[in-house]
Scaffold this active site. Structure first.
Site, PDB file in Angstrom:
ATOM      1  N   HIS A 177       0.584  -1.007   0.068  1.00 52.60           N
ATOM      2  CA  HIS A 177      -0.031   0.398  -0.023  1.00 52.60           C
ATOM      3  C   HIS A 177       0.425   1.129  -0.048  1.00 52.60           C
ATOM      4  O   HIS A 177       0.308   1.632  -0.360  1.00 52.60           O
ATOM      5  CB  HIS A 177      -1.205   0.032   1.339  1.00 52.60           C
ATOM      6  CG  HIS A 177      -0.884   0.446   2.685  1.00 52.60           C
ATOM      7  ND1 HIS A 177      -0.708  -0.431   2.972  1.00 52.60           N
ATOM      8  CD2 HIS A 177      -0.507   1.440   3.041  1.00 52.60           C
ATOM      9  CE1 HIS A 177       0.081   0.120   4.492  1.00 52.60           C
ATOM     10  NE2 HIS A 177       0.224   1.037   4.482  1.00 52.60           N
ATOM     11  N   ASP A 227       1.374  -7.946   2.239  1.00 56.42           N
ATOM     12  CA  ASP A 227       1.440  -6.062   1.601  1.00 56.42           C
ATOM     13  C   ASP A 227       2.521  -5.887   1.662  1.00 56.42           C
ATOM     14  O   ASP A 227       3.442  -4.886   3.343  1.00 56.42           O
ATOM     15  CB  ASP A 227       0.626  -5.295   3.578  1.00 56.42           C
ATOM     16  CG  ASP A 227       0.016  -4.121   2.542  1.00 56.42           C
ATOM     17  OD1 ASP A 227       1.034  -3.617   2.029  1.00 56.42           O
ATOM     18  OD2 ASP A 227      -0.447  -3.516   3.424  1.00 56.42           O
ATOM     19  N   SER A 250       4.194   2.279   8.810  1.00 59.68           N
ATOM     20  CA  SER A 250       3.836   1.205   7.584  1.00 59.68           C
ATOM     21  C   SER A 250       5.255   1.017   6.803  1.00 59.68           C
ATOM     22  O   SER A 250       5.838   2.329   5.567  1.00 59.68           O
ATOM     23  CB  SER A 250       2.575   1.389   6.842  1.00 59.68           C
ATOM     24  OG  SER A 250       1.907   1.285   6.785  1.00 59.68           O
TER      25      SER A 250
HETATM   26  N1  ARG Z   1      -4.809   0.568   7.554  1.00 59.35           N
HETATM   27  C1  ARG Z   1      -3.329   1.039   7.201  1.00 59.35           C
HETATM   28  C2  ARG Z   1      -2.588   2.051   7.141  1.00 59.35           C
HETATM   29  O1  ARG Z   1      -3.707   3.070   7.773  1.00 59.35           O
HETATM   30  C3  ARG Z   1      -3.326   0.235   5.428  1.00 59.35           C
HETATM   31  C4  ARG Z   1      -4.519   0.337   4.703  1.00 59.35           C
HETATM   32  C5  ARG Z   1      -4.441   0.501   3.217  1.00 59.35           C
HETATM   33  N2  ARG Z   1      -5.409  -0.900   3.192  1.00 59.35           N
HETATM   34  C6  ARG Z   1      -5.997  -0.339   3.142  1.00 59.35           C
HETATM   35  N3  ARG Z   1      -7.308  -1.579   2.282  1.00 59.35           N
HETATM   36  N4  ARG Z   1      -7.481   0.962   2.948  1.00 59.35           N
HETATM   37  O2  ARG Z   1      -1.958   2.901   6.038  1.00 59.35           O
HETATM   38  N1  GLU Z   2      -1.261   1.324   7.873  1.00 55.83           N
HETATM   39  C1  GLU Z   2      -0.599   2.421   8.138  1.00 55.83           C
HETATM   40  C2  GLU Z   2      -0.024   3.529   7.790  1.00 55.83           C
HETATM   41  O1  GLU Z   2       0.204   3.214   6.724  1.00 55.83           O
HETATM   42  C3  GLU Z   2       0.453   1.691   9.642  1.00 55.83           C
HETATM   43  C4  GLU Z   2      -0.957   1.165  10.193  1.00 55.83           C
HETATM   44  C5  GLU Z   2      -0.785   2.287  11.049  1.00 55.83           C
HETATM   45  O2  GLU Z   2      -1.338   3.238  11.990  1.00 55.83           O
HETATM   46  O3  GLU Z   2      -0.298   1.576  13.005  1.00 55.83           O
HETATM   47  O4  GLU Z   2       1.621   3.831   7.686  1.00 55.83           O
END
Ligand code: ARG
Ligand code: GLU
Length: 720
Positions: free
Chosen positions: A85, A221, A655
């Site tokens: 991502h 990921d 991330s």
């Molecule tokens: N929750 C993770 C973050 O904050 C992954 C986000 C990307 N993935 C998604 N399915 N939207 O970045």
């Molecule tokens: N998915 C998050 C990012 O892109 C990291 C997950 C979190 O917030 O801990 O930074």
């Protein structure tokens, strides 16, 4: 009895300390503040191995990736790992119908196939330095907040210039603990970063938004890039002559896997946390800002879903938009629940009561800190209302895509009425706007936006009295007989910002006398009303309060540190390099439910659903699974581990961060947190907060066994 209770208390306190995962620590201070605890938790390397000024250390392998992710160097040829991502934009930009790398994945089979990414950079920290005393020396008692800020800017600029003299480095001084301390970061930025590998989306994004922020998780990921440098191993703009960068250090990879209780640490760039705000702020965020944002995003997502399910094209057009709207929507829901469950507001209030009595018990302290909490009460009383207004402007007003798009023509409007701007400059602007429009309409489906307009405007009008909204909107609604549908119909039919043909016709015949047509366009005038209200009314008021808040928060922070002299305070995250440590650990999200700390390929097969896009499993992956063809990447238990949880205190920005073991070897790549723990940006709960990582063995299994790109694994240093 009493003795036993004391013993139990001491025992539990010690236990807490040994499992504690809270804190995002400065690498520079690890030795002083954390090394002892880290070793007691099982770490076998030293703080100096993690961060050293004189010798190469793990920090030389950690990168800020793009604007907001982390990556790590894993070979002596500048190969780097981050999340899928995080590389999504780059993978998408190289994708076309013929080469759909998002869907099918991409693997460079040799260096000449690696793809350059204009605009993408990675940044390596050269060193950091405590410059608190130098900055504070430049400040004089009695300075106003703005004088203070100006003085800090000036001394910072001087220090930054001195630090990088004669080098290609950059330096930046940043405030910590709300301006009580200052650190300088000297860094080196590389602009030639090429795409090397990415799994297909149904591995890299497996589970999609449904599984996002959740455990149990099965997302692969990750994506792979490489840093290129000039012949002197220095950063350089893209050139075919550039060569792979030779790093000072790269991470070694462990294939031993993670077991419950194992010490782990995460090294990366968390963006923002707010652990030291007063209870009023938590109240404001969770009760005034989050609820309308959650509701409005929920409505928007329902509309996206409806149309995305009807058409494959729309599903693709809205995939990235859906992901970005859903990500924070879900985060806010989790945050609100977590704060509630943790009783965080009461906990903060208890702390504040203690602080108040402590301050009151000494005249000097009372003078310094006695007024802080009442001042917060007053401040947040005003701030809450503005936050609400701002939330509606952003989540409702700017939730309409064409509103944001139309406002992009404001510059052209201003230029066109300014006699000093030449016709050439206007032609140049038109050219830019054509590219801007192409990009916008490529992924725009007007029926979605039309419905979004009706639903969001209606919600906004229902929840806020007219006096708090941009004035023109009320008038416009009235003009259309108070019917949101009629209003939307007219705007979408008449505006040139909802239809590319209409817009192109306008641009084709543009000259500056036609600028008025932008101004009177119904979508543009809505955009102007919304942005104008924000720029002229809301933002200045918020900025004024923020300045007051900055100084209050700075004094409060200092007060808290004096009030709890034995507590180790870590500075809130601010996109600087941090180390956070904890243990591989499971958790119990609610009564009678226990989650295991790792997932396996079995779980991917359980979730498989060919009818649901996010749960399609690649035939090749199924074959490997059926034949248990895991090579050296399988676990000793015979399964393929996919993801695991640990109690490292991470945040957005972590991330792509490496998750390292007691020897400093790479165990996994961090990519998310669990839903029950998303309140950790405001208050951490060791019981519930877990970071989620992809097991490095699954990552390498996909590279080697699934994609046949074993030459990349051969480049890495593997410790079996
Ligand atoms: N929750 C993770 C973050 O904050 C992954 C986000 C990307 N993935 C998604 N399915 N939207 O970045
Ligand atoms: N998915 C998050 C990012 O892109 C990291 C997950 C979190 O917030 O801990 O930074």
């Amino acid at each position: 009895m009493k003795k036993n209770a004391i013993f139990l208390f001491v025992f539990l306190a010690a236990f807490r300390l040994a499992t504690a995962g809270e804190g995002m620590w400065l690498p520079l201070l690890l030795e002083q503040l954390n090394e002892k605890e880290m070793k007691s938790m099982g770490m076998r390397i030293s703080a100096e191995d993690i961060y050293s000024i004189n010798n190469s250390s793990l920090k030389d392998a950690i990168l800020l990736f793009g604007r907001g992710c982390t990556a790590e160097i894993v070979s002596d040829k500048g190969l780097i790992l981050t999340n899928h991502h995080c590389g999504y934009g780059q993978i998408q930009s190289h994708s076309s119908l013929e080469h759909d790398y998002l869907t099918n994945g991409f693997w460079a089979m040799n260096q000449s196939e690696e793809l350059p990414n204009p605009g993408l950079s990675v940044t390596l920290l050269v060193r950091m330095e405590d410059v608190t005393s130098k900055v504070l020396q430049a400040l004089k008692p009695g300075m106003s907040e703005s004088q203070r800020e100006a003085a800090i800017r000036e001394i910072s600029a001087t220090l930054e210039q001195e630090a990088v003299k004669g080098t290609h480095y950059k330096a930046v001084v940043k405030p910590f603990y709300y301006g009580n301390e200052f650190y300088m970061f000297v860094s080196e930025t590389f602009n030639d970063v090429r795409l090397v590998g990415a799994p297909p989306s149904n591995i890299g994004k497996f589970g999609g938004d449904t599984d996002n922020w959740m455990w149990p998780r099965h997302t692969g990921d990750f994506s792979i890039f490489r840093i290129y440098a000039n012949k002197n191993n220095e950063p350089a703009e893209y050139s075919a002559d550039n060569v792979p960068y030779t790093p000072k250090s790269h991470l070694k990879i462990s294939l031993k896997g993670a077991e419950k209780g194992d010490f782990t640490f995460v090294f990366g760039y968390p963006g923002t946390t707010q652990e030291y705000l007063p209870s009023n702020a938590i109240q404001m965020i969770t009760q005034q800002a989050n609820p309308p944002a959650i509701r409005l995003r929920g409505k928007r997502l329902a509309i996206f879903d409806k149309y995305q399910n009807e058409s494959n094209l729309v599903r693709i057009q809205y995939a990235a938009k859906h992901a970005s709207v859903a990500n924070y929507w879900k985060k806010m829901i989790g945050e609100n629940r977590g704060i509630q469950k943790l009783d965080a507001i009461n906990k903060k209030q208890e702390l504040e009561n203690g602080f108040k009595s402590w301050a009151a018990s000494d005249a000097g302290r009372e003078k310094m800190y006695g007024g802080i909490l009442p001042a917060f009460d007053e401040l947040y009383g005003k701030m809450g209302r503005l936050e609400e207004d701002q939330t509606y402007l952003i989540e409702a007003g700017l939730g309409i895509e064409a509103v944001r798009f139309a406002y992009g023509f404001n510059t052209l409007l201003i230029q066109s009425t300014d006699k000093k701007v030449t016709d050439e400059a206007i032609d140049e602007q038109i050219k830019k706007l054509r590219t801007y429009a192409d990009a916008f309409f490529k992924n725009y489906y007007a029926p979605i936006d039309h419905e979004v307009f009706i639903v969001l405007m209606q919600d906004w009008f229902e929840h806020q009295e007219g006096a708090r909204m941009p004035g023109n909107l009320t008038m416009e609604l009235l003009k259309h007989g108070n019917s949101f549908t009629r209003w939307a119909d007219v705007v979408f039919e008449k505006s040139m910002f909802t239809d590319q043909q209409r817009l192109n016709k306008f641009l084709d015949r543009y000259n500056r006398r036609k600028a008025r047509q932008i101004e009177v366009d119904p979508m543009f005038s809505i955009a102007e009303a919304i942005y104008g209200h924000y720029i002229r009314a809301i933002r200045p008021s918020i900025s004024g309060l923020e300045a007051t808040n900055d100084s209050l928060q700075r004094i409060y922070m200092r007060g808290l540190m004096e009030y709890q002299p034995d507590k180790r305070f870590y500075p809130d995250a601010n996109s600087t390099l941090r180390v956070t440590y904890g243990k591989v650990d499971d958790y119990s999200p609610r009564d009678a439910v226990d989650y295991r700390y790792y997932t396996t390929l079995e779980g991917i097969m359980e979730k498989e659903d060919p009818a649901i896009y996010d749960y399609v499993v690649e035939p090749k992956l199924k074959k490997l699974y059926r034949e248990k063809d895991y090579g050296r990447y399988g676990d000793r238990d015979g399964t393929m581990h996919v993801c695991f949880t640990a109690s490292n205190h991470t945040s957005v920005g972590n991330s792509g961060s490496p998750v390292l073991n007691a020897d400093g070897y790479l165990l996994g790549i961090n990519f998310d947190r669990n839903w029950e723990g998303t309140m950790s940006d405001l208050m951490y709960d060791p019981d519930q907060c877990r970071n989620i990582s992809i097991d490095i063995r699954y990552c390498l299994f996909i590279v080697d066994k699934f994609a046949g790109a074993g030459h990349l694994v051969n480049e890495m240093t593997i410790v079996e």
